[in-house]
Design a protein around this motif. Structure first.
Motif, PDB file in Angstrom:
ATOM      1  N   PHE A  81       5.455   6.175 -12.024  1.00 62.23           N
ATOM      2  CA  PHE A  81       4.434   5.943 -11.005  1.00 62.23           C
ATOM      3  C   PHE A  81       3.299   5.117 -11.615  1.00 62.23           C
ATOM      4  CE2 PHE A  81       6.698   9.679  -9.697  1.00 62.23           C
ATOM      5  CZ  PHE A  81       6.746   9.616  -8.315  1.00 62.23           C
ATOM      6  N   THR A  82       2.848   4.061 -10.900  1.00 61.15           N
ATOM      7  CA  THR A  82       1.768   3.201 -11.386  1.00 61.15           C
ATOM      8  C   THR A  82       0.794   2.920 -10.256  1.00 61.15           C
ATOM      9  OG1 THR A  82       3.307   2.130 -12.917  1.00 61.15           O
ATOM     10  CG2 THR A  82       1.200   1.023 -12.510  1.00 61.15           C
ATOM     11  N   LEU A  83      -0.496   3.136 -10.519  1.00 62.60           N
ATOM     12  CA  LEU A  83      -1.547   2.768  -9.582  1.00 62.60           C
ATOM     13  C   LEU A  83      -2.246   1.537 -10.154  1.00 62.60           C
ATOM     14  CD1 LEU A  83      -3.040   3.445  -6.965  1.00 62.60           C
ATOM     15  CD2 LEU A  83      -4.574   4.915  -8.301  1.00 62.60           C
ATOM     16  N   GLU A  84      -1.772   0.366  -9.779  1.00 64.40           N
ATOM     17  CA  GLU A  84      -2.230  -0.879 -10.386  1.00 64.40           C
ATOM     18  C   GLU A  84      -3.703  -1.151 -10.109  1.00 64.40           C
ATOM     19  OE1 GLU A  84       0.496  -3.710  -8.776  1.00 64.40           O
ATOM     20  OE2 GLU A  84       2.047  -3.307 -10.292  1.00 64.40           O
ATOM     21  N   ALA A  85      -4.197  -0.734  -8.947  1.00 66.24           N
ATOM     22  CA  ALA A  85      -5.588  -1.013  -8.609  1.00 66.24           C
ATOM     23  C   ALA A  85      -6.552  -0.321  -9.565  1.00 66.24           C
ATOM     24  CB  ALA A  85      -5.873  -0.585  -7.173  1.00 66.24           C
TER      25      ALA A  85
ATOM     26  N   GLY B  65       8.405  -4.215   9.389  1.00 65.19           N
ATOM     27  CA  GLY B  65       7.658  -3.370  10.303  1.00 65.19           C
ATOM     28  C   GLY B  65       6.620  -2.463   9.686  1.00 65.19           C
ATOM     29  N   VAL B  66       6.460  -2.473   8.355  1.00 60.59           N
ATOM     30  CA  VAL B  66       5.537  -1.553   7.718  1.00 60.59           C
ATOM     31  C   VAL B  66       4.094  -2.018   7.939  1.00 60.59           C
ATOM     32  CG1 VAL B  66       5.435  -2.686   5.470  1.00 60.59           C
ATOM     33  CG2 VAL B  66       5.186  -0.204   5.619  1.00 60.59           C
ATOM     34  N   VAL B  67       3.170  -1.068   7.972  1.00 62.14           N
ATOM     35  CA  VAL B  67       1.742  -1.359   8.060  1.00 62.14           C
ATOM     36  C   VAL B  67       1.088  -0.907   6.754  1.00 62.14           C
ATOM     37  CG1 VAL B  67      -0.411  -0.957   9.311  1.00 62.14           C
ATOM     38  CG2 VAL B  67       1.753  -1.070  10.563  1.00 62.14           C
ATOM     39  N   VAL B  68       0.554  -1.857   5.996  1.00 62.52           N
ATOM     40  CA  VAL B  68      -0.076  -1.534   4.721  1.00 62.52           C
ATOM     41  C   VAL B  68      -1.589  -1.562   4.895  1.00 62.52           C
ATOM     42  CG1 VAL B  68       1.851  -2.424   3.360  1.00 62.52           C
ATOM     43  CG2 VAL B  68      -0.011  -3.961   3.992  1.00 62.52           C
TER      44      VAL B  68
ATOM     45  N   PRO C 157      -2.510  11.894  -9.936  1.00 67.16           N
ATOM     46  CA  PRO C 157      -3.914  12.170 -10.254  1.00 67.16           C
ATOM     47  C   PRO C 157      -4.915  11.774  -9.179  1.00 67.16           C
ATOM     48  CG  PRO C 157      -3.130  10.304 -11.516  1.00 67.16           C
ATOM     49  CD  PRO C 157      -1.936  10.875 -10.824  1.00 67.16           C
ATOM     50  N   MET C 158      -4.616  10.752  -8.382  1.00 66.50           N
ATOM     51  CA  MET C 158      -5.570  10.337  -7.355  1.00 66.50           C
ATOM     52  C   MET C 158      -4.835   9.589  -6.250  1.00 66.50           C
ATOM     53  SD  MET C 158      -7.514   7.156  -9.295  1.00 66.50           S
ATOM     54  CE  MET C 158      -8.635   6.956  -7.917  1.00 66.50           C
ATOM     55  N   ALA C 159      -5.476   9.508  -5.095  1.00 66.61           N
ATOM     56  CA  ALA C 159      -4.864   8.840  -3.949  1.00 66.61           C
ATOM     57  C   ALA C 159      -4.918   7.326  -4.124  1.00 66.61           C
ATOM     58  CB  ALA C 159      -5.573   9.253  -2.664  1.00 66.61           C
ATOM     59  N   GLY C 160      -3.946   6.654  -3.539  1.00 68.81           N
ATOM     60  CA  GLY C 160      -3.931   5.204  -3.604  1.00 68.81           C
ATOM     61  C   GLY C 160      -2.564   4.632  -3.272  1.00 68.81           C
ATOM     62  N   ASP C 161      -2.472   3.306  -3.388  1.00 65.13           N
ATOM     63  CA  ASP C 161      -1.210   2.590  -3.131  1.00 65.13           C
ATOM     64  C   ASP C 161      -0.404   2.574  -4.434  1.00 65.13           C
ATOM     65  OD1 ASP C 161       0.767   1.100  -1.925  1.00 65.13           O
ATOM     66  OD2 ASP C 161      -0.248  -0.816  -2.240  1.00 65.13           O
TER      67      ASP C 161
ATOM     68  N   VAL D 214      19.208  -1.347 -14.008  1.00 64.64           N
ATOM     69  CA  VAL D 214      18.266  -2.166 -13.280  1.00 64.64           C
ATOM     70  C   VAL D 214      17.101  -1.287 -12.840  1.00 64.64           C
ATOM     71  CG1 VAL D 214      19.302  -1.813 -11.003  1.00 64.64           C
ATOM     72  CG2 VAL D 214      18.040  -3.918 -11.468  1.00 64.64           C
ATOM     73  N   THR D 215      15.934  -1.910 -12.691  1.00 69.99           N
ATOM     74  CA  THR D 215      14.758  -1.199 -12.199  1.00 69.99           C
ATOM     75  C   THR D 215      14.338  -1.802 -10.864  1.00 69.99           C
ATOM     76  OG1 THR D 215      13.987  -0.704 -14.443  1.00 69.99           O
ATOM     77  CG2 THR D 215      12.369  -0.578 -12.672  1.00 69.99           C
ATOM     78  N   VAL D 216      14.205  -0.953  -9.852  1.00 72.61           N
ATOM     79  CA  VAL D 216      13.748  -1.373  -8.536  1.00 72.61           C
ATOM     80  C   VAL D 216      12.479  -0.597  -8.207  1.00 72.61           C
ATOM     81  CG1 VAL D 216      16.005  -2.059  -7.680  1.00 72.61           C
ATOM     82  CG2 VAL D 216      15.293   0.309  -7.463  1.00 72.61           C
ATOM     83  N   SER D 217      11.649  -1.159  -7.360  1.00 71.27           N
ATOM     84  CA  SER D 217      10.368  -0.507  -7.083  1.00 71.27           C
ATOM     85  C   SER D 217       9.898  -0.806  -5.676  1.00 71.27           C
ATOM     86  CB  SER D 217       9.313  -0.967  -8.087  1.00 71.27           C
ATOM     87  OG  SER D 217       9.075  -2.358  -7.957  1.00 71.27           O
ATOM     88  N   LYS D 218       9.041   0.094  -5.181  1.00 76.32           N
ATOM     89  CA  LYS D 218       8.369  -0.090  -3.901  1.00 76.32           C
ATOM     90  C   LYS D 218       6.999   0.571  -3.966  1.00 76.32           C
ATOM     91  CE  LYS D 218      12.112  -0.729  -0.590  1.00 76.32           C
ATOM     92  NZ  LYS D 218      12.788  -0.214   0.616  1.00 76.32           N
ATOM     93  N   ASN D 219       6.103   0.093  -3.131  1.00 74.40           N
ATOM     94  CA  ASN D 219       4.764   0.661  -3.051  1.00 74.40           C
ATOM     95  C   ASN D 219       4.666   1.628  -1.884  1.00 74.40           C
ATOM     96  OD1 ASN D 219       4.368  -1.383  -5.002  1.00 74.40           O
ATOM     97  ND2 ASN D 219       2.189  -1.470  -4.490  1.00 74.40           N
ATOM     98  N   ALA D 220       3.883   2.684  -2.055  1.00 72.76           N
ATOM     99  CA  ALA D 220       3.697   3.674  -1.006  1.00 72.76           C
ATOM    100  C   ALA D 220       2.321   4.304  -1.149  1.00 72.76           C
ATOM    101  CB  ALA D 220       4.784   4.741  -1.064  1.00 72.76           C
ATOM    102  N   GLN D 221       1.748   4.641  -0.011  1.00 70.02           N
ATOM    103  CA  GLN D 221       0.457   5.312  -0.010  1.00 70.02           C
ATOM    104  C   GLN D 221       0.670   6.803  -0.255  1.00 70.02           C
ATOM    105  OE1 GLN D 221      -2.482   3.768   0.224  1.00 70.02           O
ATOM    106  NE2 GLN D 221      -3.618   5.688  -0.013  1.00 70.02           N
ATOM    107  N   ILE D 222       0.102   7.300  -1.346  1.00 69.53           N
ATOM    108  CA  ILE D 222       0.220   8.715  -1.698  1.00 69.53           C
ATOM    109  C   ILE D 222      -1.180   9.306  -1.739  1.00 69.53           C
ATOM    110  CG2 ILE D 222       1.035  10.383  -3.394  1.00 69.53           C
ATOM    111  CD1 ILE D 222       3.033   8.343  -4.364  1.00 69.53           C
ATOM    112  N   GLY D 223      -1.349  10.441  -1.063  1.00 69.46           N
ATOM    113  CA  GLY D 223      -2.633  11.126  -1.037  1.00 69.46           C
ATOM    114  C   GLY D 223      -3.531  10.684   0.100  1.00 69.46           C
TER     115      GLY D 223
END
Length: 661
Positions: free
Chosen positions: A603-607, A49-52, A633-637, A652-661
């Motif tokens: 935290f990683t901003l891959e873009a 149900g998420v909107v990216v 440092p800046m807004a992004g996914d 174990v390492t788990v991850s999710k993406n989120a819009q911050i800023g």
């Protein structure tokens, strides 16, 4: 004097038992779906149900245990129903599987469908949606494929039930003959029972082997005889288990041939005792091997402590077979054994001791299995598996209660053996001369036969007096009818014998229901897995942004070690560029705080190729870590990765993406 129990042909009671078996089987498969998954979807990225804002490069799914995939296991469909995934699904880490997506995806609602096979051999399927930019209409059904297919799934479930029933009758019936009533090896009714169990198990195993390919892929009946799918099945753990079962059944056929052949011809003595010991050892080895073919491919082979769980599961299955299979053999012996080979009260007492030992083994192994599959007391009432387990426990308690009644009837039979034998002998005496004139009619014929040679025409069945043959047949029918009536009077007049038969029949009826519930349990999602799925469902959104700007991320994890499953939640406030307050909460699947040794966040901003930016939160209290001044440092996914360590070696390492800023 040894007390014996004279058998009768109680076809009506046995028909009732067979009808009960069919009714329970029908209710079992009518009330359940064709297959219940034993691996649950515990996380996804993007989530349900998420909107990216931007199109993701891949879709990843996390399950509660390792699964098997094929080329079409993970599919992503655009709003028009066209696949947009590229390549094959890949295992990216632990129990997470991902498939790459084409670049340049447009806005709209996308549907993710999955159909895989869990580590305990059951197919898992489902679907969910996410949107890029904004939701839109889609032509894709949101239900996803049906695991196993309705028709093939139902046939496969029936095969599983038949295989369990065949094993119980085969192993338990043979054990009853060797351990309780060795004279029963020559009884045709018991021979047919054990051979019938072997045939049922063999046919069911071949049935499952043929259905397996279609059951785990297309679910189409037309694919049952696809040799390509059969070849794929033979390379899986379940296929190896089924082939091993067939090989062991070949050894079981040799065992049966000796038991009902050479063994019955041996006279009592040292040679027969040696053969009994050899058959007992061989029977235990073959039965344990057959039980292992289930343990190596079912619940016991995955999850917590498989090295302990599989031997425990083998003991559990053997105890079930000894108890319920022996009970079935006893029932057949009581009702179908011929008059010249009656069931002795001592044999019933020996079976009572075997049944008691089996119950003790069932309680011990069942307690361990319950803890392993549930993990908490609340799972007994909050999960379907726990509720079925409560029903099974109740049925076992009822069965034990009826068995105690049977033990009392057995004791009364032994105490009243002498009186009953005298009564039986008294009934036999008048029966010999019960047909008037029979002696007078037969005596002249006997005397004449000593004086004259029988002509060849009479030897061939051509009598000079046709009426003599008819009268002889009529007299034989009269004697058989009177003998049957005498046996019925003896049976109905002996309240102890009547009570034993009724109580054993009641035990068998409850055992049929118990077997159905047990088979249903093996097809039901374990309580631990269901709790994990509920926890993941409650936090299915990868990110939620309340009006105050705070961000919450919930991720399920599994370190793979003992007690390694849980849910980690990250609260980031105000989730904007600059300094943020971060709280990390770690919980068990049942919602209780989980005190793990270490938690790390990055935290990683891959873009923009920024990061990973590590954060080491401070341990506040059980299951709670906190860090202040977390700089974004800046807004992004942003990709938020959490590393959870549950022991010195398990993390174990788990991850999710989120819009911050």
């Amino acid at each position: 004097m040894t007390r014996t129990i004279t058998p009768t042909r109680q076809r009506g009671s046995l028909r009732i038992l067979v009808l009960l078996l069919l009714a329970v089987t029908g209710a079992l498969f009518a009330g359940a779906a064709p297959a219940s998954a034993h691996a649950a979807l515990t996380g996804s990225d993007p989530a349900q149900g998420v909107v990216v804002k931007q199109a993701p490069t891949q879709v990843s799914l996390t399950f509660s245990e390792k699964v098997a995939t094929n080329d079409d296991s993970l599919r992503v469909l655009d709003p028009r129903g066209k696949p947009v995934q590229t390549g094959k699904p890949a295992n990216v880490s632990g129990t997470t599987y991902a498939v790459r997506l084409r670049s340049g995806l447009g806005k709209g609602t996308y549907t993710v469908t999955y159909q895989i096979v869990s580590a305990d051999s059951h197919p898992v399927s489902g679907a969910y949606t996410f949107s890029i930019g904004a939701p839109s209409q889609t032509v894709v059904s949101g239900t996803g494929p049906v695991a196993g297919g309705w028709t093939v799934g139902g046939l496969y479930a029936f095969g599983r039930y038949a295989s369990y029933a065949g094993f119980i009758v085969l192993a338990g019936g043979a054990a009853f003959v060797l351990a309780c009533w060795q004279r029963g090896a020559g009884v045709r009714a018991l021979q047919r029972l054990v051979v019938g169990g072997w045939l049922t198990l063999t046919a069911a195993t071949l049935w499952l082997l043929l259905l397996r390919g279609s059951y785990t892929t297309s679910g189409k009946l037309a694919d049952v005889f696809d040799l390509g799918l059969l070849g794929q099945v033979l390379q899986t753990k379940t296929g190896a288990a089924l082939v091993s079962r067939l090989l062991l059944l070949a050894a079981a056929a040799l065992f049966i041939a000796v038991l009902f052949g050479a063994y019955t011809k041996r006279e009592e003595g040292q040679e027969k005792r040696d053969l009994t010991f050899g058959l007992a050892v061989g029977g235990v080895v073959v039965s344990a091997g057959l039980a292992t073919s289930w343990a190596m491919a079912e619940h016991a082979s995955v999850g917590l402590q498989p090295g302990i769980a599989m031997p425990v599961d083998v003991v559990h299955l053997l105890a079930v077979a000894a108890w319920l299979g022996g009970l079935t053999a006893l029932l057949v012996a009581l009702y179908r054994a011929p008059a010249e080979t009656p069931v002795e009260a001592a044999a019933v007492r020996r079976f009572s001791r075997v049944a008691f030992g089996s119950v003790v083994a069932l309680v011990a192994t069942g307690a361990y299995q319950s803890w392993r599959q549930l993990g908490s007391w609340s799972a007994f009432t909050d999960t379907r598996y726990g509720q079925l387990l409560l029903v099974k426990i109740g049925l076992v308690a009822v069965l034990v209660g009826i068995a105690s009644v049977s033990r009392r009837w057995t004791g009364r039979l032994a105490d009243g053996a002498g009186t009953a034998a005298v009564a039986a002998e008294a009934e036999r005496q008048p029966a010999k001369a019960s047909v008037p004139g029979e002696a007078e009619k037969t005596a002249p014929a006997t005397e004449q036969s000593g004086k004259e040679r029988v002509p060849a025409s009479k030897a061939a069945g051509k009598s000079d007096r046709p009426g003599d043959t008819e009268r002889a047949a009529q007299l034989a029918r009269q004697r058989a009818a009177m003998d049957t009536a005498r046996q019925k009077r003896l049976r109905d007049g002996d309240t102890h014998r009547f009570g034993l038969r009724r109580s054993v029949l009641a035990e068998a009826g409850v055992a049929v229901v118990l077997l159905a519930v047990t088979t249903w349990l093996t097809q039901t999602e374990p309580g631990r897995t269901e709790l994990d799925a509920k926890a993941a469902t409650s936090s299915s959104s990868s990110a939620t942004a309340p009006s105050n700007g705070a961000l919450t991320l919930d991720m399920s994890f599994d370190t793979g070690g003992t007690d390694g499953k849980g849910v980690v939640s990250i609260d980031l406030d105000p989730a904007r560029v600059g300094g943020n307050e971060m709280h990390v909460y770690v919980q068990r699947p049942n919602g209780r705080a989980f005190d793990v040794p270490e938690v790390k966040v990055a935290f990683t901003l891959e873009a923009k190729k920024i990061g990973p930016l590590p954060v080491a939160p401070d341990h506040i209290t059980t299951g709670h870590w906190s860090a202040s001044g977390v700089q974004i440092p800046m807004a992004g996914d942003w990709k938020v990765a959490v590393t959870v360590r549950t022991s010195d070696i398990d993390q174990v390492t788990v991850s999710k993406n989120a819009q911050i800023g």
